[in-house]
Motif scaffolding. Structure first.
Motif, short mmCIF file in Angstrom:
data_model
loop_
_atom_site.label_atom_id
_atom_site.label_comp_id
_atom_site.label_asym_id
_atom_site.label_seq_id
_atom_site.Cartn_x
_atom_site.Cartn_y
_atom_site.Cartn_z
N LEU A 60 1.28 4.32 6.25
CA LEU A 60 0.15 5.26 6.24
C LEU A 60 -0.98 4.59 7.14
CD1 LEU A 60 -1.26 7.86 4.73
CD2 LEU A 60 -2.13 5.95 3.03
N TYR A 61 -1.47 5.19 8.25
CA TYR A 61 -2.35 4.71 9.13
C TYR A 61 -1.72 3.33 9.77
CZ TYR A 61 -5.51 7.64 6.23
OH TYR A 61 -6.07 8.29 5.31
N ASP A 62 -0.28 3.50 9.92
CA ASP A 62 0.48 2.45 10.29
C ASP A 62 0.37 1.15 9.51
OD1 ASP A 62 1.53 3.55 12.44
OD2 ASP A 62 -0.23 3.36 13.75
N PHE A 63 -0.05 1.15 8.25
CA PHE A 63 -0.27 0.17 7.38
C PHE A 63 1.19 -0.61 7.07
CE2 PHE A 63 -0.62 -2.32 3.30
CZ PHE A 63 -1.53 -3.25 3.57
N PRO A 64 1.45 -1.88 7.35
CA PRO A 64 2.75 -2.50 7.48
C PRO A 64 3.58 -2.77 5.98
CG PRO A 64 1.18 -4.27 7.79
CD PRO A 64 0.52 -2.77 7.53
N ASN A 65 2.86 -2.56 4.66
CA ASN A 65 3.30 -2.98 3.46
C ASN A 65 3.18 -1.90 2.47
OD1 ASN A 65 2.43 -5.62 5.11
ND2 ASN A 65 4.32 -6.19 3.59
N THR A 66 3.70 -2.34 1.31
CA THR A 66 3.40 -1.46 0.07
C THR A 66 2.24 -1.83 -0.62
OG1 THR A 66 5.93 -1.54 -0.44
CG2 THR A 66 4.56 -0.87 -2.20
N LEU A 67 1.89 -3.11 -0.51
CA LEU A 67 0.42 -3.29 -1.61
C LEU A 67 -0.56 -3.61 -0.41
CD1 LEU A 67 1.88 -5.64 -4.05
CD2 LEU A 67 1.38 -3.28 -4.46
N CYS A 68 -1.74 -3.22 -0.84
CA CYS A 68 -3.04 -4.00 -0.14
C CYS A 68 -3.31 -5.18 -1.10
CB CYS A 68 -4.04 -2.99 -0.14
SG CYS A 68 -3.94 -1.73 1.32
N ILE A 69 -3.24 -6.36 -0.56
CA ILE A 69 -3.58 -7.44 -1.30
C ILE A 69 -5.11 -8.10 -0.75
CG2 ILE A 69 -3.02 -9.66 -2.12
CD1 ILE A 69 -0.24 -8.79 -2.75
N SER A 70 -5.90 -8.36 -1.62
CA SER A 70 -7.10 -8.78 -0.82
C SER A 70 -7.96 -9.75 -1.71
CB SER A 70 -8.25 -7.43 -0.92
OG SER A 70 -7.47 -6.50 -0.01
N ILE A 71 -7.88 -10.95 -1.17
CA ILE A 71 -8.21 -11.99 -1.98
C ILE A 71 -9.56 -12.76 -1.76
CG2 ILE A 71 -7.38 -14.68 -2.35
CD1 ILE A 71 -4.57 -13.52 -1.07
N ASN A 72 -10.32 -12.98 -2.95
CA ASN A 72 -11.65 -13.75 -3.01
C ASN A 72 -12.59 -12.69 -2.20
OD1 ASN A 72 -10.82 -15.59 -4.89
ND2 ASN A 72 -10.09 -16.83 -2.93
N GLU A 73 -13.19 -13.11 -1.09
CA GLU A 73 -14.16 -12.25 -0.30
C GLU A 73 -13.59 -11.25 0.51
OE1 GLU A 73 -12.63 -15.27 0.70
OE2 GLU A 73 -12.17 -15.14 2.90
N GLN A 74 -12.22 -10.99 0.59
CA GLN A 74 -11.69 -9.86 1.01
C GLN A 74 -11.86 -8.85 0.13
OE1 GLN A 74 -7.46 -10.83 1.63
NE2 GLN A 74 -8.13 -12.43 3.48
N VAL A 75 -12.37 -7.69 0.63
CA VAL A 75 -12.75 -6.44 -0.22
C VAL A 75 -11.75 -5.58 -0.43
CG1 VAL A 75 -14.20 -4.63 -0.53
CG2 VAL A 75 -15.09 -6.57 0.94
N VAL A 76 -11.11 -5.13 0.76
CA VAL A 76 -9.65 -4.11 0.30
C VAL A 76 -9.06 -4.31 1.70
CG1 VAL A 76 -10.56 -2.61 -1.24
CG2 VAL A 76 -11.20 -2.22 1.16
N HIS A 77 -7.90 -3.64 1.81
CA HIS A 77 -7.13 -3.30 3.04
C HIS A 77 -6.40 -4.56 3.49
CE1 HIS A 77 -9.33 0.52 3.76
NE2 HIS A 77 -8.60 0.64 2.63
N GLY A 78 -6.34 -5.75 2.68
CA GLY A 78 -5.75 -7.18 3.15
C GLY A 78 -4.21 -6.82 3.08
N TYR A 79 -3.55 -7.44 4.02
CA TYR A 79 -1.97 -7.17 3.94
C TYR A 79 -1.45 -8.52 3.42
CZ TYR A 79 -1.84 -9.00 8.54
OH TYR A 79 -2.00 -9.59 9.86
N PRO A 80 -0.40 -8.35 2.89
CA PRO A 80 0.29 -9.36 2.06
C PRO A 80 0.82 -10.34 3.18
CG PRO A 80 1.32 -7.34 1.20
CD PRO A 80 0.40 -7.04 2.48
N THR A 81 0.71 -11.64 2.95
CA THR A 81 0.87 -12.90 3.81
C THR A 81 2.07 -13.60 3.11
OG1 THR A 81 -0.77 -14.23 3.19
CG2 THR A 81 -1.32 -12.81 4.87
N ASP A 82 2.39 -14.89 3.47
CA ASP A 82 3.27 -15.73 2.65
C ASP A 82 2.42 -16.99 2.52
OD1 ASP A 82 2.93 -16.86 5.18
OD2 ASP A 82 5.01 -17.11 5.88
N GLU A 83 0.94 -16.95 2.36
CA GLU A 83 0.43 -17.81 1.82
C GLU A 83 0.17 -17.95 0.37
OE1 GLU A 83 -3.98 -19.98 3.03
OE2 GLU A 83 -2.65 -18.72 4.57
N PRO A 84 0.84 -18.86 -0.33
CA PRO A 84 0.86 -19.04 -1.78
C PRO A 84 -0.78 -18.79 -2.51
CG PRO A 84 1.98 -20.85 -0.97
CD PRO A 84 1.19 -20.42 0.24
N LEU A 85 -0.89 -18.11 -3.63
CA LEU A 85 -1.96 -17.73 -4.37
C LEU A 85 -2.49 -19.22 -4.98
CD1 LEU A 85 -1.31 -14.43 -5.88
CD2 LEU A 85 -2.46 -14.69 -3.94
#
Ligand code: MG
Ligand code: MG
Length: 258
Positions: A60-85
């Motif tokens: 959708l709008y070329d988003f590359p993943n199933t989830l938007c994952i937005s951490i801490n100061e990220q508001v929305v539309h973050g995409y999933p990375t391989d950086e551990p939580l």
């Protein structure tokens, strides 16, 4: 143009929303310190496909993943990375699914490990903002009443209400009319009536309401680097009243077992 839904259509939308709710439940079971967002993404995609549904954000709008994952100061539309939580992160997980041609769209902000009291309060108040918004989605009110009450509650706690991103109508497309801002003036905007289906999704910042884009052109972050939270439900107006099509039940059950 607002597309009002029949009761039969709303029942399909309830199914779509429930698939997303159960998907967030699976995410809730897995989320922990050291887990990567990409691992959560895989769990979500596999579960959605097992339910005869299709990930709603993927492509959708070329988003590359199933989830938007937005951490801490990220508001929305973050995409999933391989950086551990990490211990102390707050993680907004936003998920969409298409079932029988209709969308579900639903988000929860998780606490990873032990989070600060300030972050706890932000999550609590943002969740309250969602519930307060939902109460206003009844026949006779207008769309502005939803945002007005969300904004009042958030600002009472000194938080910033994101202006650039808003809730939305939902149905056979992910984003339909009307826009459903988390701010506004009471008594303004379209009248709410039966068959209206909307996603209400307060995005509340601990500090300034202002946001900016990261260089990846997807992730939206707070301008002052302070944390942000996000909760979202899908709502249908039935017999004049708001009915929540999605549920946090599965998330709460999974978190209670931890
Ligand atoms: Mg969403
Ligand atoms: Mg949405």
């Amino acid at each position: 143009m607002i597309v009002y839904k029949s009761k039969d259509e709303i029942e399909i939308m309830r199914e779509a929303a429930q698939i997303v709710s159960r998907t967030l439940g699976k995410v809730a079971e897995a989320i922990d310190i050291g887990v990567t967002p990409l691992e959560l993404d895989k769990i979500a995609e596999d579960y959605i496909r097992s339910q005869d549904a299709i990930p709603g954000f993927l492509g959708l709008y070329d988003f590359p993943n199933t989830l938007c994952i937005s951490i801490n100061e990220q508001v929305v539309h973050g995409y999933p990375t391989d950086e551990p939580l990490k211990d102390g992160d707050i993680v907004s997980v936003d998920c969409g699914a298409i079932y029988k041609g209709y969308y579900g769209d639903h988000a929860y902000t998780f606490a990873v490990g032990n989070i600060s009291d300030e972050k706890k309060k932000l999550l609590e108040v943002t969740h309250e903002c969602l519930n307060i918004g939902i109460e206003q989605a009844k026949a006779g009110n207008r769309i502005g009443d939803i945002g007005f009450h969300i904004q009042q509650h958030a600002e009472k706690h000194g938080y910033g209400v994101v202006r650039e991103l808003v809730g939305h109508g939902i149905g056979q497309t992910m984003h339909e009319e009307p826009q459903v801002p988390n701010y506004g003036r009471r008594g303004r905007g379209k009248k709410i009536k039966d068959g209206l289906t909307i996603a209400i999704e307060p995005m509340i910042n601990m500090g300034t309401e202002r946001v900016t884009y990261l260089d990846d052109n997807w992730t939206i972050v707070t301008a002052d680097g302070q944390p942000s939270a996000h909760f979202e439900h899908d709502i249908a107006v039935i017999d004049g009243k708001p009915e929540v099509l999605s549920t946090f039940k599965y998330v709460e059950e999974a978190l209670a077992k931890k």
